[in-house]
Write a protein that holds these residues in place. Structure first.
Motif, PDB file in Angstrom:
ATOM      1  N   ASP A 148      29.629  21.788  -3.330  1.00  0.00           N
ATOM      2  CA  ASP A 148      30.135  22.410  -2.117  1.00  0.00           C
ATOM      3  C   ASP A 148      29.820  21.251  -1.058  1.00  0.00           C
ATOM      4  N   GLN A 149      29.529  20.400  -0.980  1.00  0.00           N
ATOM      5  CA  GLN A 149      29.430  18.867   0.171  1.00  0.00           C
ATOM      6  C   GLN A 149      29.961  18.687  -0.620  1.00  0.00           C
ATOM      7  N   THR A 150      30.654  18.456   1.136  1.00  0.00           N
ATOM      8  CA  THR A 150      31.843  17.403   1.099  1.00  0.00           C
ATOM      9  C   THR A 150      31.227  15.518   2.287  1.00  0.00           C
ATOM     10  N   SER A 151      30.382  15.880   3.133  1.00  0.00           N
ATOM     11  CA  SER A 151      29.996  14.823   3.906  1.00  0.00           C
ATOM     12  C   SER A 151      28.573  14.113   3.351  1.00  0.00           C
ATOM     13  N   PHE A 152      28.443  12.516   3.024  1.00  0.00           N
ATOM     14  CA  PHE A 152      27.827  12.207   3.100  1.00  0.00           C
ATOM     15  C   PHE A 152      27.317  11.133   3.658  1.00  0.00           C
ATOM     16  N   LEU A 153      26.140  10.789   3.845  1.00  0.00           N
ATOM     17  CA  LEU A 153      25.444  10.057   4.771  1.00  0.00           C
ATOM     18  C   LEU A 153      26.541   9.553   6.312  1.00  0.00           C
ATOM     19  N   SER A 154      27.262  10.554   6.879  1.00  0.00           N
ATOM     20  CA  SER A 154      27.722  10.164   8.088  1.00  0.00           C
ATOM     21  C   SER A 154      26.603   9.494   9.237  1.00  0.00           C
ATOM     22  N   GLY A 155      27.023   8.610   9.792  1.00  0.00           N
ATOM     23  CA  GLY A 155      26.232   7.568  10.870  1.00  0.00           C
ATOM     24  C   GLY A 155      25.401   6.769   9.956  1.00  0.00           C
ATOM     25  N   GLN A 156      24.957   6.966   9.326  1.00  0.00           N
ATOM     26  CA  GLN A 156      23.622   6.569   8.109  1.00  0.00           C
ATOM     27  C   GLN A 156      24.328   4.975   8.658  1.00  0.00           C
ATOM     28  N   PRO A 157      23.198   3.982   8.291  1.00  0.00           N
ATOM     29  CA  PRO A 157      23.410   2.900   7.971  1.00  0.00           C
ATOM     30  C   PRO A 157      23.001   2.331   6.549  1.00  0.00           C
ATOM     31  N   LEU A 158      24.368   1.586   5.711  1.00  0.00           N
ATOM     32  CA  LEU A 158      24.132   1.337   4.919  1.00  0.00           C
ATOM     33  C   LEU A 158      23.988  -0.113   4.565  1.00  0.00           C
ATOM     34  N   ASP A 159      23.918  -0.100   3.238  1.00  0.00           N
ATOM     35  CA  ASP A 159      23.942  -1.571   2.638  1.00  0.00           C
ATOM     36  C   ASP A 159      25.301  -1.704   1.580  1.00  0.00           C
ATOM     37  N   VAL A 160      26.284  -2.662   2.004  1.00  0.00           N
ATOM     38  CA  VAL A 160      26.926  -2.477   1.346  1.00  0.00           C
ATOM     39  C   VAL A 160      27.285  -3.510   0.374  1.00  0.00           C
ATOM     40  N   TYR A 161      27.634  -3.464  -1.436  1.00  0.00           N
ATOM     41  CA  TYR A 161      27.914  -4.838  -2.384  1.00  0.00           C
ATOM     42  C   TYR A 161      28.916  -5.126  -2.371  1.00  0.00           C
ATOM     43  N   GLU A 162      29.689  -6.053  -1.939  1.00  0.00           N
ATOM     44  CA  GLU A 162      30.997  -6.627  -2.945  1.00  0.00           C
ATOM     45  C   GLU A 162      30.769  -7.637  -4.089  1.00  0.00           C
ATOM     46  N   ALA A 163      30.535  -6.832  -5.234  1.00  0.00           N
ATOM     47  CA  ALA A 163      30.105  -8.247  -6.404  1.00  0.00           C
ATOM     48  C   ALA A 163      32.081  -8.449  -6.775  1.00  0.00           C
ATOM     49  N   ILE A 164      32.011  -9.500  -6.112  1.00  0.00           N
ATOM     50  CA  ILE A 164      33.412 -10.474  -6.935  1.00  0.00           C
ATOM     51  C   ILE A 164      33.344 -11.564  -8.268  1.00  0.00           C
ATOM     52  N   VAL A 165      34.402 -11.714  -8.558  1.00  0.00           N
ATOM     53  CA  VAL A 165      34.454 -12.525  -9.589  1.00  0.00           C
ATOM     54  C   VAL A 165      34.420 -13.914  -9.667  1.00  0.00           C
ATOM     55  N   VAL A 166      34.359 -14.544  -9.450  1.00  0.00           N
ATOM     56  CA  VAL A 166      35.035 -15.888  -8.929  1.00  0.00           C
ATOM     57  C   VAL A 166      35.292 -16.977 -10.713  1.00  0.00           C
ATOM     58  N   PRO A 167      36.249 -17.981 -10.558  1.00  0.00           N
ATOM     59  CA  PRO A 167      36.503 -18.820 -11.204  1.00  0.00           C
ATOM     60  C   PRO A 167      35.627 -19.978 -11.038  1.00  0.00           C
ATOM     61  N   ALA A 168      34.904 -20.681 -11.411  1.00  0.00           N
ATOM     62  CA  ALA A 168      34.263 -21.565 -12.296  1.00  0.00           C
ATOM     63  C   ALA A 168      34.782 -22.810 -11.658  1.00  0.00           C
ATOM     64  N   THR A 169      33.753 -23.716 -10.900  1.00  0.00           N
ATOM     65  CA  THR A 169      33.975 -24.470 -10.144  1.00  0.00           C
ATOM     66  C   THR A 169      34.928 -25.746 -10.833  1.00  0.00           C
ATOM     67  N   SER A 170      34.816 -25.862 -12.386  1.00  0.00           N
ATOM     68  CA  SER A 170      35.559 -26.428 -12.657  1.00  0.00           C
ATOM     69  C   SER A 170      37.018 -26.215 -12.708  1.00  0.00           C
ATOM     70  N   ARG A 171      37.338 -24.784 -12.752  1.00  0.00           N
ATOM     71  CA  ARG A 171      38.597 -24.320 -13.309  1.00  0.00           C
ATOM     72  C   ARG A 171      39.006 -24.001 -11.580  1.00  0.00           C
ATOM     73  N   ALA A 172      38.654 -23.890 -10.518  1.00  0.00           N
ATOM     74  CA  ALA A 172      39.145 -23.941  -9.430  1.00  0.00           C
ATOM     75  C   ALA A 172      39.822 -24.715  -9.486  1.00  0.00           C
ATOM     76  N   SER A 173      39.924 -25.876  -9.456  1.00  0.00           N
ATOM     77  CA  SER A 173      40.403 -27.360  -8.878  1.00  0.00           C
ATOM     78  C   SER A 173      41.798 -27.119  -9.378  1.00  0.00           C
ATOM     79  N   SER A 174      42.181 -26.762 -10.751  1.00  0.00           N
ATOM     80  CA  SER A 174      43.558 -26.292 -11.238  1.00  0.00           C
ATOM     81  C   SER A 174      43.909 -24.947 -10.352  1.00  0.00           C
ATOM     82  N   LEU A 175      43.106 -23.902 -10.072  1.00  0.00           N
ATOM     83  CA  LEU A 175      43.981 -23.083  -9.779  1.00  0.00           C
ATOM     84  C   LEU A 175      44.013 -23.179  -8.023  1.00  0.00           C
TER      85      LEU A 175
END
Length: 135
Positions: A45-72
Motif C-alpha cells: 500500500d506504500q505510495t510515497s518513497f524517500l520524499s525529501g531525502q538526499p539521493l545519490d543518483v547514478y546514470e550509466a551511459i554506454v559510449v563508443p570507444a574513442t577510435s570509433r567516436a571520430s567516425s561518428l
C-alpha cells in the motif's frame, strides 16, 4: 549468434505466481536487472518513497570507444544503460555504497562486455532531493 541459438532463446519464458505485490516485485526486478541497490517497499500500500531525502543518483551511459567516436562526429551515439538512486545516508553507513565504490563496481561489471563491442561505460553521479521516488 546463430539461428538455432536465437530460436531457442525466443522460446524461454517464465511466469510468477499470482498475488505478488510491489514489496516482492520491486527488489526482485532490481536484482534481476543487476542494480547494486534495491528499494524494498514497506508494504503493497506504500505510495510515497524517500520524499525529501538526499539521493545519490547514478546514470550509466554506454559510449563508443574513442577510435570509433571520430567516425561518428556530429551524431550522438551514447545510450543510457541504467539510472538509479540510493539514499545518501546508506553510503555513510556502508562503504560499499560510497559513490566512488558504486562507480567502480558499475564500470567493472560492464567493462568486458562493452569493450567487446567497442564501447565503454561513463557513469555520472550527482545528489538530488525529490518530492518522491518512483519504483
Amino acid at each position: 549468434m546463430n539461428e538455432d541459438m536465437l530460436e531457442s532463446q525466443a522460446k524461454v519464458s517464465f511466469s510468477f505466481v499470482d498475488g505478488l505485490t510491489q514489496d516482492n516485485l520491486v527488489p526482485l526486478a532490481a536484482t534481476l536487472i543487476g542494480y547494486p541497490v534495491a528499494y524494498v517497499p514497506i508494504s503493497a500500500d506504500q505510495t510515497s518513497f524517500l520524499s525529501g531525502q538526499p539521493l545519490d543518483v547514478y546514470e550509466a551511459i554506454v559510449v563508443p570507444a574513442t577510435s570509433r567516436a571520430s567516425s561518428l562526429q556530429g551524431s550522438n551515439q551514447s545510450h543510457t544503460l541504467l539510472k538509479f538512486s540510493c539514499p545518501c545516508l546508506l553510503a555513510e553507513t556502508n562503504h560499499e555504497l560510497s559513490p566512488e565504490r558504486v562507480i567502480k563496481h558499475l564500470q567493472s561489471q560492464f567493462r568486458e562486455s562493452l569493450s567487446s563491442i567497442g564501447s565503454s561505460l561513463l557513469v555520472h553521479h550527482y545528489v538530488e532531493v525529490m518530492d518522491r521516488v518512483a519504483l
